[in-house]
Motif scaffolding. Structure first.
Motif, short mmCIF file in Angstrom:
data_model
loop_
_atom_site.label_atom_id
_atom_site.label_comp_id
_atom_site.label_asym_id
_atom_site.label_seq_id
_atom_site.Cartn_x
_atom_site.Cartn_y
_atom_site.Cartn_z
N GLY A 184 21.84 31.19 18.50
CA GLY A 184 22.78 30.97 19.46
C GLY A 184 22.75 32.46 20.03
N TRP A 185 23.77 32.83 21.23
CA TRP A 185 23.77 33.80 22.07
C TRP A 185 25.22 34.29 22.05
N ASN A 186 25.28 35.69 22.37
CA ASN A 186 26.69 35.85 23.03
C ASN A 186 26.50 36.99 24.38
N ARG A 187 27.35 37.58 24.84
CA ARG A 187 26.97 38.33 26.08
C ARG A 187 26.13 39.41 25.94
N GLY A 188 25.83 39.99 24.65
CA GLY A 188 24.73 41.21 24.53
C GLY A 188 23.60 40.78 24.18
N GLY A 189 23.20 39.55 23.65
CA GLY A 189 21.93 39.07 23.20
C GLY A 189 21.88 37.70 22.31
N LEU A 190 20.93 37.57 21.53
CA LEU A 190 20.71 36.32 20.63
C LEU A 190 21.10 36.70 19.30
N LEU A 191 21.47 35.44 18.65
CA LEU A 191 21.90 35.51 17.20
C LEU A 191 20.68 34.68 16.50
N SER A 192 20.48 35.43 15.52
CA SER A 192 19.20 34.89 14.75
C SER A 192 19.37 34.67 13.35
N LEU A 193 18.67 33.54 12.66
CA LEU A 193 18.91 33.33 11.31
C LEU A 193 17.71 33.80 10.77
N TRP A 194 17.89 34.64 9.67
CA TRP A 194 16.53 35.38 9.03
C TRP A 194 16.32 34.72 7.48
N SER A 202 18.06 44.03 25.05
CA SER A 202 17.39 45.13 25.69
C SER A 202 16.25 45.03 24.79
N GLN A 203 16.14 44.30 23.70
CA GLN A 203 15.26 44.45 22.63
C GLN A 203 14.12 43.12 22.55
N LEU A 204 14.42 42.42 23.51
CA LEU A 204 13.53 41.14 23.73
C LEU A 204 12.31 41.42 24.32
N ALA A 205 11.25 40.97 23.97
CA ALA A 205 10.04 41.24 24.66
C ALA A 205 9.87 40.77 26.17
N GLU A 206 10.57 39.79 26.76
CA GLU A 206 10.63 39.53 27.88
C GLU A 206 12.16 39.57 28.36
N LYS A 234 19.74 31.67 30.71
CA LYS A 234 18.75 32.25 30.51
C LYS A 234 18.35 32.53 28.86
N LEU A 235 19.52 32.85 28.52
CA LEU A 235 19.59 33.11 26.71
C LEU A 235 19.48 31.90 25.99
N ALA A 236 19.99 30.62 26.64
CA ALA A 236 19.73 29.62 25.77
C ALA A 236 18.39 29.16 25.79
N HIS A 237 17.67 29.55 26.71
CA HIS A 237 16.15 29.44 26.52
C HIS A 237 15.39 29.37 25.36
N TRP A 238 15.93 30.63 24.34
CA TRP A 238 15.48 31.08 23.44
C TRP A 238 15.99 30.15 21.94
N VAL A 239 17.03 29.68 22.30
CA VAL A 239 17.64 28.81 21.09
C VAL A 239 16.73 27.89 20.52
#
Length: 248
Positions: A1-11, A22-26, A39-44
């Motif tokens: 998922g995502w929020n205002r500041g970036g992406l939520l990831s499951l490791w 700011s830590q995404l490659a693109e 735009k952030l939904a693109h990474w989900v």
């Protein structure tokens, strides 16, 4: 998922971490909340190669970086050693703030100060950079001791102040667009990147409490050029005297 500041990831299917924008490659340039969500939904659902840049077990805090995973530890040293003033280099926007834009040069960030983004006034760096899909910043200086690189985008464009004296004369009346209001007057642009000050005493014949009582940002007005100082990038303008001319 995502929020205002970036992406939520499951490791490892166990731990949730966070990837700041700011830590995404693109780095997506977002103009508003709707644009950010789109735009952030693109990474989900995507799988990313990441590097852990912060781990705090007591706070259950796990921060990842895609950019850091792409860097070789020696990249920043190499770029600092090879880069010199006057170089033109490609980069990707890594962060946008009030005072400028950080550009990832492939292992180290350089700063384009807000004053080096454009010859004209910049109120919102994000809106300006929406036009730059791949910025080509010019390197102004390299501070190897502090590992800092100063960049400029505007210096890739001709300096409009270099031709102002050839294009305009003191006393000339021309059209201008109001760009900014302050307590002591209004700034007006007579051509791209060239703006001058209409002092509050030069707005109209009568006394006014604030320039907003006379003009608004975006208004097209006629001004008389009172003084041209190309070296200091200053222009003195008068709406009052332009109106007098037409009255006469």
């Amino acid at each position: 998922g995502w929020n205002r500041g970036g992406l939520l990831s499951l490791w490892d299917n166990k731990l949730q971490g966070f990837i700041p924008i700011s830590q995404l490659a693109e780095i997506p340039i977002v103009e508003n909340d709707a644009s950010r969500d789109e735009k952030l939904a693109h990474w989900v659902g995507e799988e990313l190669d990441l590097r852990i840049i912060e781990l705090d077990k007591s706070r259950n805090r796990l921060i990842f970086s895609e950019r850091a995973a792409l860097w070789d530890p020696q990249d920043s040293d190499r770029i600092l050693a090879e880069t010199k003033a006057g170089d033109v280099c490609t980069g990707c926007v890594s962060n946008i703030c009030d005072f400028g834009v950080f550009v990832d040069l492939g292992g180290i960030d350089g700063l384009v100060h807000i004053s080096e983004l454009s010859w004209g006034r910049v109120n919102d760096p994000a809106l300006l950079l929406a036009a730059y899909k791949i910025p080509l910043p010019l390197v102004l200086c390299v501070d190897k001791e502090r590992a800092r690189i100063a960049l400029s985008i505007k210096r890739l464009q001709p300096n409009p102040w270099e031709i102002v004296k050839e294009s305009y004369d003191v006393g000339e009346i021309t059209w201008a667009t109001i760009t900014h209001l302050v307590g002591f007057g209004a700034f007006a642009e007579i051509q791209g990147g060239v703006e001058g000050l209409v002092h509050i005493s030069e707005l109209v014949e009568s006394r006014v409490e604030h320039p907003s009582n006379v003009v608004d940002v975006g208004d097209r007005v006629q001004v008389r050029i009172l003084d041209i100082d190309c070296e200091r990038h200053r222009l003195s303008l008068s709406m009052r005297q332009a109106a007098q001319r037409w009255d006469d």
